[in-house]
Design a protein around this motif. Structure first.
Motif, PDB file in Angstrom:
ATOM      1  N   GLN A   1       0.752  -1.198   0.534  1.00 40.05           N
ATOM      2  CA  GLN A   1       0.127  -0.363  -0.044  1.00 40.05           C
ATOM      3  C   GLN A   1       0.923   1.010   0.229  1.00 40.05           C
ATOM      4  O   GLN A   1       1.276   2.220  -0.671  1.00 40.05           O
ATOM      5  CB  GLN A   1      -0.679  -0.090   1.046  1.00 40.05           C
TER       6      GLN A   1
ATOM      7  N   ALA B   1      -9.562   3.413   4.389  1.00 34.21           N
ATOM      8  CA  ALA B   1      -9.716   2.423   4.110  1.00 34.21           C
ATOM      9  C   ALA B   1     -10.315   2.025   2.619  1.00 34.21           C
ATOM     10  O   ALA B   1     -11.208   2.961   1.685  1.00 34.21           O
ATOM     11  CB  ALA B   1     -11.176   1.376   4.229  1.00 34.21           C
TER      12      ALA B   1
ATOM     13  N   PRO C   1     -10.342  -5.042  -0.863  1.00 36.20           N
ATOM     14  CA  PRO C   1      -9.192  -5.415   0.081  1.00 36.20           C
ATOM     15  C   PRO C   1      -7.938  -5.553  -1.440  1.00 36.20           C
ATOM     16  O   PRO C   1      -8.734  -5.887  -1.673  1.00 36.20           O
ATOM     17  CB  PRO C   1      -9.826  -6.696   0.577  1.00 36.20           C
ATOM     18  N   GLN C   2      -6.737  -5.347  -0.442  1.00 35.46           N
ATOM     19  CA  GLN C   2      -5.383  -5.984  -1.129  1.00 35.46           C
ATOM     20  C   GLN C   2      -5.470  -6.447  -1.952  1.00 35.46           C
ATOM     21  O   GLN C   2      -5.969  -8.386  -1.696  1.00 35.46           O
ATOM     22  CB  GLN C   2      -4.464  -5.828  -0.488  1.00 35.46           C
TER      23      GLN C   2
ATOM     24  N   PRO D   1      -3.934 -11.687  -3.198  1.00 34.80           N
ATOM     25  CA  PRO D   1      -4.346 -11.446  -2.459  1.00 34.80           C
ATOM     26  C   PRO D   1      -3.127 -12.060  -0.927  1.00 34.80           C
ATOM     27  O   PRO D   1      -2.096 -11.406  -0.177  1.00 34.80           O
ATOM     28  CB  PRO D   1      -5.460 -11.868  -1.866  1.00 34.80           C
TER      29      PRO D   1
ATOM     30  N   ARG E   1      -0.003 -10.788   1.155  1.00 38.68           N
ATOM     31  CA  ARG E   1      -0.191 -10.770   2.672  1.00 38.68           C
ATOM     32  C   ARG E   1       0.634 -11.533   3.316  1.00 38.68           C
ATOM     33  O   ARG E   1       1.406  -9.968   4.394  1.00 38.68           O
ATOM     34  CB  ARG E   1      -1.220 -11.173   3.369  1.00 38.68           C
TER      35      ARG E   1
END
Length: 468
Positions: A275, A416, A420-421, A458, A462
């Motif tokens: 990010q 936010a 989602p990533q 994802p 992560r």
């Protein structure tokens, strides 16, 4: 063929630079004698805008002591130029710096209005204080340079009266996440060869990366007045990527701009998460695309124009590759087999091969060579996973600029993300797979190295964002 030709220019340029760096004969690094003392005064300018001040405060204390030991105490002065505006951040900044301010180690100035952002901050210093100094070493809040390296580049500039800007090679400081670890590993493996090649091929018309560079104050006066593009941001207004422009303007005024490719004693921190990296990359994308409007600027050196053009191409490469994938997977362009893509793969791997040979020759034992092979295998595996994700993100950044969205300068991130990533990358992977299956072009097999990492984005993100 047009898209492929543009891509070939980009990747072959990188390969050629690496080859030059690998083939250059090895010379002893330039160094001043132990008795040498600077004749001129140098200001060390640390710029900050809301960053955590504690690491910098600690570094300033150590650097001041090291400068004294290296005999630079009377020839250098530390300045901290702040554009921090948030009241809480200002309080933290002043508290962290209290000790170095109290003992006079650093001259501290915080502007009330950050007009012109970082280049405006430096320009204000040049106009008000710059006449007292011959050189200025520009550093960011997360930049690190040793007194030994500072001594060397001051010595190099004093020997060259026409040298206006000397950019030092930049390593990465120790990492905090797996993504930071990957970036540092990639830099340590690939940078030595690439930077040597870049320095050799650009000569006296090198480039500037915004920090870790020694600049002659008289030369910088020719680059103080940066252009303001007509129209509104993102393609108009102030230029975000000011460093390329400053280098081009300094070279246009007749000064030399060079790169000292060594990494020792010069480093910076890198974004530690996807990010953070994407946010910085989005700003760089906008700044580089703005350079399209400056390619025809009168009086620029041809190599300065090439630096601007290659900066633009570095971001257009991603949507071009995605467009090529769509053409091939949809059947709009037929490809009977994957053999035509082999030269592309070889060009992409060539910089890594050159770097491997460089480190292999330095490793004198089999144990060290096994470590080198293991490091390159890890870097290759991670870069193969990261490259498709970055292709999608940079394509999104380019489209965002073309649609008129301005990212601003260090604008706070939204609370936010919209998704989602990794989810946008999964959606693109599913789309590419669907197009390939519907078109039945036989592209499924060679598309797998792209679609696979996108489907796993994802999980990959992560894993890489986790603490190292």
């Amino acid at each position: 063929m047009a898209l492929f030709a543009v891509s070939a220019v980009w990747i072959s340029g990188g390969a050629a630079t690496a080859i030059v760096g690998a083939l250059l004969p090895k010379h002893a690094a330039p160094a001043a004698s132990g008795l040498w003392k600077p004749k001129n005064q140098t200001a060390l300018l640390f710029t900050m805008c809301g960053e955590d001040p504690r690491p910098l405060a600690s570094h300033l204390q150590g650097l001041a002591a090291d400068l004294e030991i290296k005999g630079l105490g009377n020839a250098t002065r530390l300045f901290l130029l702040s554009d921090t505006s948030n009241p809480d951040a200002i309080a933290r900044e002043e508290a962290a710096l209290a000790e170095v301010l109290r003992d006079g180690t650093v001259s501290y100035r915080r502007r009330r209005a950050n007009t012109g952002r970082k280049p405006g901050n430096i320009a204000d210093w040049v106009r008000t204080v710059g006449h007292r100094f011959d050189h200025m070493l520009v550093l960011d809040a997360d930049s690190r340079m040793s007194a030994k390296r500072i001594r060397t580049i001051i010595w190099m500039m004093e020997r060259r009266p026409n040298l206006g800007l000397l950019q030092a090679g930049i390593a990465l400081v120790p990492n905090r996440t797996a993504f930071g670890q990957y970036q540092r590993l990639s830099s340590r493996l690939l940078s030595p060869v690439f930077l040597r090649g870049f320095a050799a091929t650009t000569g006296s018309t090198g480039n500037y990366w915004g920090h870790n560079a020694l600049i002659r104050v008289a030369a910088f006066r020719d680059a103080i007045d940066l252009p303001v593009l007509s129209g509104r941001a993102p393609m108009g207004g102030s230029v975000l990527s000011h460093d390329f422009i400053e280098a081009a303007w300094i070279r246009r005024a007749g000064w030399e701009v060079e790169l000292d490719p060594r990494l020792e004693g010069s480093a910076e921190d890198a974004p530690q998460t996807f990010q953070e990296f994407s946010k910085r990359d989005r700003r760089w994308c906008q700044g580089n695309l703005q350079h399209i409007r400056l390619l025809a600027e009168p009086g620029l050196h041809p190599l300065s124009r090439a630096h601007l053009a290659l900066g633009v191409l570095s971001y257009l490469a991603a949507p071009i590759w995605l467009a090529l994938l769509l053409l091939l997977t949809s059947g709009a362009v037929t490809l009977s087999n994957a053999w035509p893509l082999l030269p592309v793969l070889l060009l992409l791997l060539l910089p890594k091969v050159c770097a491997l040979l460089h480190h292999w020759s330095k490793a004198r034992t089999w144990r060290r060579r096994r470590i080198v092979l293991h490091a390159f295998a890890n870097e290759l595996a991670v870069s193969a996973c990261v490259a498709p994700i970055m292709m999608i993100r940079q394509t999104g950044a380019v489209l965002s600029v073309l649609l008129g969205n301005d990212c601003g300068w260090k604008r706070p991130s939204p609370a936010a993300p919209a998704l989602p990533q990794g989810v946008p990358e999964v959606i693109v992977a599913i789309g590419l797979g669907a197009v390939a299956l519907i078109g039945q072009t036989g592209a499924e097999a060679w598309l797998l190295p792209v679609v696979g990492p996108l489907l796993l984005a994802p999980l990959i993100i992560r894993k890489l964002d986790a603490p190292a």
